[in-house]
Scaffold this motif. Structure first.
Motif, PDB file in Angstrom:
ATOM      1  N   GLN A  90       0.820  -1.204   0.000  1.00 41.22           N
ATOM      2  CA  GLN A  90       0.000   0.000   0.000  1.00 41.22           C
ATOM      3  C   GLN A  90       0.858   1.261   0.000  1.00 41.22           C
ATOM      4  O   GLN A  90       1.970   1.270   0.529  1.00 41.22           O
ATOM      5  CB  GLN A  90      -0.928   0.022   1.220  1.00 41.22           C
ATOM      6  N   TYR A  91       0.294   2.313  -0.599  1.00 40.15           N
ATOM      7  CA  TYR A  91       0.857   3.658  -0.511  1.00 40.15           C
ATOM      8  C   TYR A  91       0.070   4.416   0.556  1.00 40.15           C
ATOM      9  O   TYR A  91      -1.160   4.294   0.640  1.00 40.15           O
ATOM     10  CB  TYR A  91       0.719   4.396  -1.841  1.00 40.15           C
ATOM     11  N   LEU A  92       0.780   5.210   1.347  1.00 45.43           N
ATOM     12  CA  LEU A  92       0.144   6.041   2.365  1.00 45.43           C
ATOM     13  C   LEU A  92       0.584   7.486   2.187  1.00 45.43           C
ATOM     14  O   LEU A  92       1.758   7.749   1.905  1.00 45.43           O
ATOM     15  CB  LEU A  92       0.527   5.573   3.775  1.00 45.43           C
ATOM     16  N   TRP A  93      -0.349   8.402   2.381  1.00 44.27           N
ATOM     17  CA  TRP A  93       0.001   9.817   2.394  1.00 44.27           C
ATOM     18  C   TRP A  93      -1.071  10.587   3.161  1.00 44.27           C
ATOM     19  O   TRP A  93      -2.178  10.099   3.380  1.00 44.27           O
ATOM     20  CB  TRP A  93       0.201  10.368   0.984  1.00 44.27           C
ATOM     21  N   MET A  94      -0.721  11.801   3.601  1.00 46.83           N
ATOM     22  CA  MET A  94      -1.622  12.612   4.412  1.00 46.83           C
ATOM     23  C   MET A  94      -1.754  13.993   3.783  1.00 46.83           C
ATOM     24  O   MET A  94      -0.778  14.551   3.265  1.00 46.83           O
ATOM     25  CB  MET A  94      -1.089  12.760   5.845  1.00 46.83           C
ATOM     26  N   GLU A  95      -2.934  14.548   3.858  1.00 46.21           N
ATOM     27  CA  GLU A  95      -3.170  15.881   3.339  1.00 46.21           C
ATOM     28  C   GLU A  95      -2.466  16.922   4.210  1.00 46.21           C
ATOM     29  O   GLU A  95      -2.706  17.025   5.406  1.00 46.21           O
ATOM     30  CB  GLU A  95      -4.669  16.157   3.309  1.00 46.21           C
ATOM     31  N   ASP A  96      -1.551  17.666   3.592  1.00 39.26           N
ATOM     32  CA  ASP A  96      -0.886  18.805   4.235  1.00 39.26           C
ATOM     33  C   ASP A  96      -0.119  18.418   5.507  1.00 39.26           C
ATOM     34  O   ASP A  96       0.049  19.227   6.413  1.00 39.26           O
ATOM     35  CB  ASP A  96      -1.898  19.913   4.554  1.00 39.26           C
ATOM     36  N   HIS A  97       0.316  17.173   5.594  1.00 39.07           N
ATOM     37  CA  HIS A  97       1.171  16.692   6.680  1.00 39.07           C
ATOM     38  C   HIS A  97       2.270  15.825   6.067  1.00 39.07           C
ATOM     39  O   HIS A  97       2.157  15.375   4.936  1.00 39.07           O
ATOM     40  CB  HIS A  97       0.383  15.853   7.694  1.00 39.07           C
ATOM     41  N   GLU A  98       3.328  15.570   6.842  1.00 41.54           N
ATOM     42  CA  GLU A  98       4.434  14.757   6.361  1.00 41.54           C
ATOM     43  C   GLU A  98       4.753  13.638   7.354  1.00 41.54           C
ATOM     44  O   GLU A  98       4.470  13.744   8.546  1.00 41.54           O
ATOM     45  CB  GLU A  98       5.693  15.620   6.174  1.00 41.54           C
ATOM     46  N   PHE A  99       5.330  12.557   6.806  1.00 45.20           N
ATOM     47  CA  PHE A  99       5.869  11.482   7.634  1.00 45.20           C
ATOM     48  C   PHE A  99       7.349  11.762   7.884  1.00 45.20           C
ATOM     49  O   PHE A  99       8.101  12.017   6.931  1.00 45.20           O
ATOM     50  CB  PHE A  99       5.767  10.127   6.927  1.00 45.20           C
ATOM     51  N   GLU A 100       7.763  11.681   9.124  1.00 50.87           N
ATOM     52  CA  GLU A 100       9.178  11.774   9.456  1.00 50.87           C
ATOM     53  C   GLU A 100       9.614  10.386   9.932  1.00 50.87           C
ATOM     54  O   GLU A 100       9.401  10.010  11.083  1.00 50.87           O
ATOM     55  CB  GLU A 100       9.421  12.827  10.535  1.00 50.87           C
ATOM     56  N   VAL A 101      10.191   9.613   9.018  1.00 51.90           N
ATOM     57  CA  VAL A 101      10.522   8.216   9.299  1.00 51.90           C
ATOM     58  C   VAL A 101      11.667   8.147  10.310  1.00 51.90           C
ATOM     59  O   VAL A 101      12.714   8.779  10.127  1.00 51.90           O
ATOM     60  CB  VAL A 101      10.908   7.480   8.012  1.00 51.90           C
ATOM     61  N   VAL A 102      11.462   7.348  11.383  1.00 46.08           N
ATOM     62  CA  VAL A 102      12.490   7.227  12.431  1.00 46.08           C
ATOM     63  C   VAL A 102      12.834   5.771  12.749  1.00 46.08           C
ATOM     64  O   VAL A 102      13.783   5.515  13.493  1.00 46.08           O
ATOM     65  CB  VAL A 102      12.071   7.962  13.720  1.00 46.08           C
ATOM     66  N   ALA A 103      12.093   4.815  12.192  1.00 48.13           N
ATOM     67  CA  ALA A 103      12.418   3.406  12.423  1.00 48.13           C
ATOM     68  C   ALA A 103      11.757   2.555  11.352  1.00 48.13           C
ATOM     69  O   ALA A 103      10.676   2.894  10.851  1.00 48.13           O
ATOM     70  CB  ALA A 103      11.975   2.938  13.806  1.00 48.13           C
ATOM     71  N   VAL A 104      12.422   1.441  10.997  1.00 46.56           N
ATOM     72  CA  VAL A 104      11.840   0.448  10.092  1.00 46.56           C
ATOM     73  C   VAL A 104      12.073  -0.933  10.694  1.00 46.56           C
ATOM     74  O   VAL A 104      13.179  -1.260  11.123  1.00 46.56           O
ATOM     75  CB  VAL A 104      12.436   0.528   8.664  1.00 46.56           C
ATOM     76  N   THR A 137      -9.509  22.948  10.698  1.00 46.12           N
ATOM     77  CA  THR A 137      -9.656  22.077   9.533  1.00 46.12           C
ATOM     78  C   THR A 137      -9.283  20.644   9.880  1.00 46.12           C
ATOM     79  O   THR A 137      -8.343  20.400  10.644  1.00 46.12           O
ATOM     80  CB  THR A 137      -8.750  22.574   8.380  1.00 46.12           C
ATOM     81  N   ASN A 138     -10.023  19.712   9.315  1.00 43.23           N
ATOM     82  CA  ASN A 138      -9.662  18.297   9.374  1.00 43.23           C
ATOM     83  C   ASN A 138      -9.027  17.888   8.047  1.00 43.23           C
ATOM     84  O   ASN A 138      -9.273  18.518   7.009  1.00 43.23           O
ATOM     85  CB  ASN A 138     -10.901  17.446   9.656  1.00 43.23           C
ATOM     86  N   TYR A 139      -8.236  16.815   8.074  1.00 46.73           N
ATOM     87  CA  TYR A 139      -7.443  16.455   6.900  1.00 46.73           C
ATOM     88  C   TYR A 139      -7.610  14.983   6.554  1.00 46.73           C
ATOM     89  O   TYR A 139      -7.879  14.150   7.424  1.00 46.73           O
ATOM     90  CB  TYR A 139      -5.959  16.762   7.148  1.00 46.73           C
ATOM     91  N   ALA A 140      -7.388  14.684   5.278  1.00 49.90           N
ATOM     92  CA  ALA A 140      -7.505  13.309   4.797  1.00 49.90           C
ATOM     93  C   ALA A 140      -6.224  12.537   5.062  1.00 49.90           C
ATOM     94  O   ALA A 140      -5.115  13.060   4.914  1.00 49.90           O
ATOM     95  CB  ALA A 140      -7.801  13.302   3.300  1.00 49.90           C
ATOM     96  N   PHE A 141      -6.397  11.290   5.484  1.00 48.22           N
ATOM     97  CA  PHE A 141      -5.291  10.324   5.591  1.00 48.22           C
ATOM     98  C   PHE A 141      -5.591   9.245   4.565  1.00 48.22           C
ATOM     99  O   PHE A 141      -6.562   8.507   4.696  1.00 48.22           O
ATOM    100  CB  PHE A 141      -5.232   9.740   7.002  1.00 48.22           C
ATOM    101  N   MET A 142      -4.753   9.133   3.530  1.00 52.80           N
ATOM    102  CA  MET A 142      -5.062   8.304   2.372  1.00 52.80           C
ATOM    103  C   MET A 142      -4.252   7.014   2.351  1.00 52.80           C
ATOM    104  O   MET A 142      -3.109   6.960   2.817  1.00 52.80           O
ATOM    105  CB  MET A 142      -4.782   9.082   1.077  1.00 52.80           C
ATOM    106  N   GLN A 143      -4.854   5.988   1.791  1.00 46.25           N
ATOM    107  CA  GLN A 143      -4.148   4.745   1.507  1.00 46.25           C
ATOM    108  C   GLN A 143      -4.627   4.239   0.152  1.00 46.25           C
ATOM    109  O   GLN A 143      -5.784   4.453  -0.254  1.00 46.25           O
ATOM    110  CB  GLN A 143      -4.396   3.704   2.597  1.00 46.25           C
ATOM    111  N   ALA A 144      -3.734   3.570  -0.565  1.00 43.33           N
ATOM    112  CA  ALA A 144      -4.075   3.075  -1.899  1.00 43.33           C
ATOM    113  C   ALA A 144      -3.323   1.778  -2.171  1.00 43.33           C
ATOM    114  O   ALA A 144      -2.183   1.598  -1.731  1.00 43.33           O
ATOM    115  CB  ALA A 144      -3.730   4.111  -2.963  1.00 43.33           C
ATOM    116  N   PHE A 145      -3.969   0.882  -2.889  1.00 42.00           N
ATOM    117  CA  PHE A 145      -3.342  -0.366  -3.296  1.00 42.00           C
ATOM    118  C   PHE A 145      -2.265  -0.110  -4.359  1.00 42.00           C
ATOM    119  O   PHE A 145      -2.393   0.797  -5.193  1.00 42.00           O
ATOM    120  CB  PHE A 145      -4.371  -1.328  -3.890  1.00 42.00           C
TER     121      PHE A 145
END
Length: 433
Positions: A90-104, A137-145
C-alpha cells in the motif's frame, strides 16, 4: 488474513531515541469478502493455471474503513504503522502533513521526511507526525493499493480509501486527497541510527532463483531453485532434537524443504533473483539483515536480469547498509542481503505474500544446530500440542527413526509436467474440459 491478528508493541528499556508526546498504532491491511479456505481451494487449482492471486475487495485502516484519528494541535505523535495484510502493498500519504521516518522493522534510523510511504505486507514503519497549531480544519489520511500487483481490477475493488485526521469533530470531514506523481521513500537509503559497518565478504553465499510455474497436476506453484517448499512429516525442530550427531547434516531435513545448514558466526549472503514479473516482499525470521544491493525494475525487459556474478557495474556497496527483516524485490530483478549467523535457531526465509507462501515460496535456514541441541529444549507443551494435532515428533523429514538418512515416504512436490509442455498448453488443457 481472516482476522486472527493484532499488534504487539515492545518498548525499548533504554527509551525511544526521538522525542514525542504520544504514540499511536496504525494497522493497515486488505479485506476479502470470502474466507481464506475457499479462496485457497480455488487459487491452488488447475482451473487457475496462471496462478492469479485472489483479489481483495477493499482496504482497512485499523480494521475499519473511513477511520478517524483525533489529534491535538501542536503535538508530535509517534505513529507506528504495521501492514498486517497478506497480499497487496500500500501507498500512504496525508493531506498537508508529512511522515518523518524514524524506524523500520524495529531498527531506529536517521530521520527522513517524506510525503509518500510504500509499505509491503509484514513491514513496519515508525514515523513522527507533527500536528498543526490551527484546529479549524480536518485532513484526509489516504491509503491506496499498489495496482501493479493485481492481475485484474474487478468492479467491486476499492482502489483507495480515505480516513481522517480530526482536529475538530464538529467541522466537516475532508474528501479524498490525491497527490501528483510523488516519489515514495526508498528504504534502501535509510541509515540506521546505531550504525553498523557493512559486514565483510560472505563465508556462505546462497543464490536462489524465484520462479512461478505449473507442475503435473496443472496447479501453479512457486519455487526457489525448482523446489517448492513441501511440509515434512516431522517438524524440523523435532528432527533436530531427535537426531543426535546427525543434526548438522542437511539431508535429514528432507529433499523438498529447501534447507541449508549455517555454521556458527559465519557471514551469510542471500542473493535472490526474481524471475517473476511481480514484486515480492521477502521476510527472514531470526535476524535483521543488511541490505547490500537491490536491483532496478526490469519489468519492461524481455528477460529477467539476475545478479551478475562479477558485480553490478558502477554500483558501490553502502558503508552503513540499511537493516530490516522484510525487503521487497522489484520485477524481474534481484537483491542481496547479508547477516551474521549468531542466533542459533531454525529460521524460515519466505515471501510474505500469503498466497505465495501457500504456493511454496520458502526455504529453511538451520543455524548452528549443535548449539541448539546443547543450549535449547522443547517443553512438554510443545510435544503435547504436536501429539494432539497428530504430528510426529521424532525422526527425519520422512518420520524414519531407525535410519535418519532414509527419506523413503517423505512428502514431496507434485511431479513435473512432461518435457515440452508449455504454459499455453496448460491453459488450453484447462479450458478444453
Amino acid at each position: 488474513m481472516d482476522g486472527m491478528r493484532g499488534s504487539l508493541i515492545i518498548d525499548d528499556p533504554d527509551g525511544y531515541p526521538y522525542d514525542y508526546d504520544e504514540d499511536v498504532t496504525l494497522t493497515i491491511s486488505e479485506w476479502y469478502h470470502e474466507l481464506v479456505a475457499p479462496l485457497t481451494k480455488s487459487f491452488m487449482n488447475r482451473y487457475n493455471p496462471t496462478g492469479a492471486e485472489p483479489i481483495p475487495q477493499n482496504l482497512l485502516w485499523n480494521d475499519t474503513m473511513n477511520g478517524t484519528w483525533a489529534v491535538e494541535p501542536g503535538k508530535t505523535y509517534l505513529l507506528r504503522i504495521i501492514n498486517i495484510g497478506g497480499f497487496v502493498s500500500q501507498y500512504l500519504w496525508m493531506e498537508d502533513h508529512e511522515f518523518e521516518v524514524v524506524a523500520v522493522d524495529g531498527i531506529y534510523v536517521e530521520k527522513n521526511i517524506t510525503e509518500y510511504l510504500y509499505i509491503t505486507v509484514a513491514q513496519r514503519y515508525d514515523v513522527l507526525v507533527h500536528t498543526k497549531n490551527d484546529t479549524s480544519t480536518n485532513y484526509a489520511f489516504m491509503q491506496a493499493f499498489d495496482l501493479d500487483m493485481l492481475d485484474t481490477q474487478p468492479k467491486d475493488l476499492v482502489v483507495n480509501a480515505t480516513s481522517y485526521i480530526v482536529y475538530d469533530e464538529s467541522a466537516d470531514m475532508p474528501g479524498e486527497y490525491v497527490l501528483g506523481d510523488v516519489d515514495y521513500l526508498d528504504d534502501f537509503y535509510l541509515v540506521p541510527l546505531d550504525v553498523e559497518e557493512r559486514l565483510p565478504q560472505p563465508d556462505h553465499v546462497i543464490t536462489i532463483d524465484v520462479v512461478m510455474d505449473n507442475l503435473g497436476n496443472g496447479v501453479n506453484y512457486a519455487f526457489f531453485n525448482n523446489i517448492t517448499w513441501t511440509h515434512p512429516k516431522v517438524p524440523a525442530l523435532a528432527t533436530l532434537f531427535s537426531s543426535g550427531d546427525y543434526a548438522d547434516n542437511v539431508t535429514i531435513y528432507g529433499s523438498n524443504t529447501h534447507s541449508y545448514i549455517l555454521e556458527k558466526d559465519e557471514i551469510v549472503e542471500i542473493v535472490l533473483n526474481n524471475n517473476d514479473t511481480g514484486k515480492h516482499p521477502f521476510h527472514l525470521h531470526g535476524h535483521a539483515f543488511q541490505v547490500i544491493e537491490r536491483g532496478g525494475d526490469y519489468l519492461d525487459s524481455a528477460e529477467p536480469v539476475p545478479y551478475p556474478t562479477n558485480g553490478t557495474e558502477g554500483f558501490v556497496e553502502p558503508k552503513y547498509p540499511a537493516r530490516r527483516d522484510t525487503l521487497y524485490v522489484r520485477p524481474q530483478s534481484y537483491f542481496r542481503i547479508r547477516f551474521k549467523a549468531n542466533n542459533p535457531g531454525i529460521w524460515f526465509f519466505h515471501c510474505h505474500l500469503e498466497w505465495h507462501l501457500v504456493q511454496g515460496l520458502a526455504m529453511v535456514l538451520i543455524e548452528d544446530p549443535m548449539s541448539i541441541q546443547k543450549f535449547q529444549s522443547l517443553d512438554d507443551a510443545w510435544y503435547e500440542n504436536c501429539d494432539s494435532a497428530g504430528v510426529q515428533t521424532e525422526g527425519n523429514a520422512a518420520g524414519n527413526t531407525n535410519d535418519f538418512f532414509d527419506l523413503t515416504g517423505e512428502n514431496v512436490q507434485v511431479k513435473a509436467l512432461p518435457a515440452g509442455f508449455t504454459a499455453r498448453g496448460i491453459v488450453a488443457m484447462v479450458f478444453s474440459f
